[in-house]
Design an enzyme around this catalytic site. Structure first.
Site, PDB file in Angstrom:
ATOM      1  CG  ASP A 178      -5.313   2.367  -4.833  1.00 38.34           C
ATOM      2  OD1 ASP A 178      -6.376   1.739  -4.757  1.00 38.34           O
ATOM      3  OD2 ASP A 178      -4.333   2.166  -4.074  1.00 38.34           O
TER       4      ASP A 178
ATOM      5  CE1 TYR B 150      -1.693   2.162   1.062  1.00 37.45           C
ATOM      6  CE2 TYR B 150      -2.567   3.623  -0.625  1.00 37.45           C
ATOM      7  CZ  TYR B 150      -2.199   2.365  -0.215  1.00 37.45           C
ATOM      8  OH  TYR B 150      -2.322   1.300  -1.079  1.00 37.45           O
TER       9      TYR B 150
ATOM     10  CE  LYS C  39      -6.064  -0.114  -1.779  1.00 37.84           C
ATOM     11  NZ  LYS C  39      -5.361   1.186  -1.781  1.00 37.84           N
TER      12      LYS C  39
ATOM     13  CG  HIS D 263      -5.771  -2.081   2.653  1.00 35.67           C
ATOM     14  ND1 HIS D 263      -5.397  -0.785   2.892  1.00 35.67           N
ATOM     15  CD2 HIS D 263      -4.759  -2.606   1.932  1.00 35.67           C
ATOM     16  CE1 HIS D 263      -4.211  -0.546   2.339  1.00 35.67           C
ATOM     17  NE2 HIS D 263      -3.813  -1.649   1.756  1.00 35.67           N
TER      18      HIS D 263
ATOM     19  CB  ILE E  89       4.415  10.882 -12.867  1.00 32.81           C
ATOM     20  CG1 ILE E  89       4.677  10.549 -11.384  1.00 32.81           C
ATOM     21  CG2 ILE E  89       2.915  11.069 -13.115  1.00 32.81           C
ATOM     22  CD1 ILE E  89       4.392  11.692 -10.440  1.00 32.81           C
TER      23      ILE E  89
END
Length: 312
Positions: free
Chosen positions: A51, A56, A85, A118, A269
């Site tokens: 994503d 960002y 986004k 977004h 993770i």
């Protein structure tokens, strides 16, 4: 929803001919080098849904990490589902395609699997991502509606390079408005959701219309009150010999949602990917035994991302 022997391999079908991996890795990581390292670790752990977002400011680093994996023969492009986004300053229809194409260039991808608005809030168009007036207030753009922006995204699907489209930080009321007028319905909506904000009504609507609900802040974003310290969650974790985080993430997939987690720690993770099915009594305990209801992120009210500090 199709689930293999491993819950982490679950893929959720949409009303389109698109299935979305339920287990997703978020790329909101400020440092580009750390971004690249974290994505490498996520792909090695088994994540197949990334994503991303223009906002960002690290799509280029994400693109580099994906290319590293492709060139090393560790991964084929068709195995990976990539979302990015459209930011609030690009809601005007004439700005949508240039923003989409810029994201594709930074990500070094010919196709985007899902392109998402977004937030439903349009900001003053321009290069400044966070436009403010002299008093520090956000400058919104009253010259465009969310429906107009949505129709511009539909044209991206028509033109190719964009397989599906969606919305983020959307309320049920706003989603109903879009679904009512959409020629191409959303394939996915991305909202804050966790055991303290289950969004059952929104999930029911999404199921009815073949839309995947993807949960961000699926572990509560380490905010107070801490989801991962909830006694119901911790008791289940002890019983099934999993971590509280793994319990919350398994719950998310088993109830029919996708989720996003973000970490720069390779061990964390791997932990977040290593989920397995919970017994049905545990699912009932989470639904019936947790009464706390908290929204941690105010973005649905303002369009400005930001988690809300709370005292214990």
């Amino acid at each position: 929803m199709t689930t293999s022997d491993s819950l982490r391999d679950t893929r959720i079908p949409t009303h389109e001919s698109v299935t979305i991996p339920a287990v997703g890795f978020g790329t909101l990581i400020p440092d580009p080098l750390v971004t690249r390292q974290a994505i490498r670790a996520a792909l090695e752990a088994g994540f197949r849904h990334l994503d991303c977002a223009e906002r960002y400011r690290n799509e280029a680093a994400v693109g580099d990490a994906m290319q590293d994996a492709f060139k090393a023969g560790k991964l084929r492009r068709e195995e990976l589902f990539v979302t990015t986004k459209l930011w609030n300053t690009n809601h005007r229809p004439e700005r949508v395609k240039p923003a989409f194409d810029a994201s594709r260039r930074r990500l070094q991808l010919d196709e985007i699997d899902c392109y998402i608005i977004h937030t439903p809030f349009a900001f003053q168009p321009g290069d400044e991502q966070d436009p403010r007036d002299a008093s520090g207030r956000v400058i919104y753009d009253s010259g465009v509606t969310l429906v107009e922006t949505w129709h511009a995204l539909e044209r991206l699907v028509d033109e190719g390079h964009c397989k599906s489209i969606g919305l983020s930080d959307i309320t049920l009321e706003k989603l109903r408005e879009i679904v009512a007028v959409a020629r191409i319905r959303p394939a996915m909506v991305q909202v804050e959701s966790h055991p303290y904000l289950p969004e059952w009504d929104l999930l029911d609507f999404c199921r009815e219309h073949g839309i995947v609900l993807q949960a961000f802040a699926a572990l509560g974003h380490a905010m107070e009150p801490r989801v991962l310290e909830d006694p119901v969650i911790t008791a289940i974790a002890r019983r099934v010999q999993k971590t509280p985080a793994q319990v919350c993430l398994a719950w998310a997939v088993q109830r029919g949602t996708a989720f996003l987690t973000t970490s720069t720690n390779p061990a964390r993770i791997r932990e977040n990917f290593d989920i397995s099915a919970l017994p049905e009594d545990a699912m009932r305990e989470i639904r019936d035994g947790i009464t706390t209801n908290v929204r941690f992120n105010a973005v649905v009210e303002t369009g400005v991302p930001g988690f809300i500090p709370r005292a214990r």
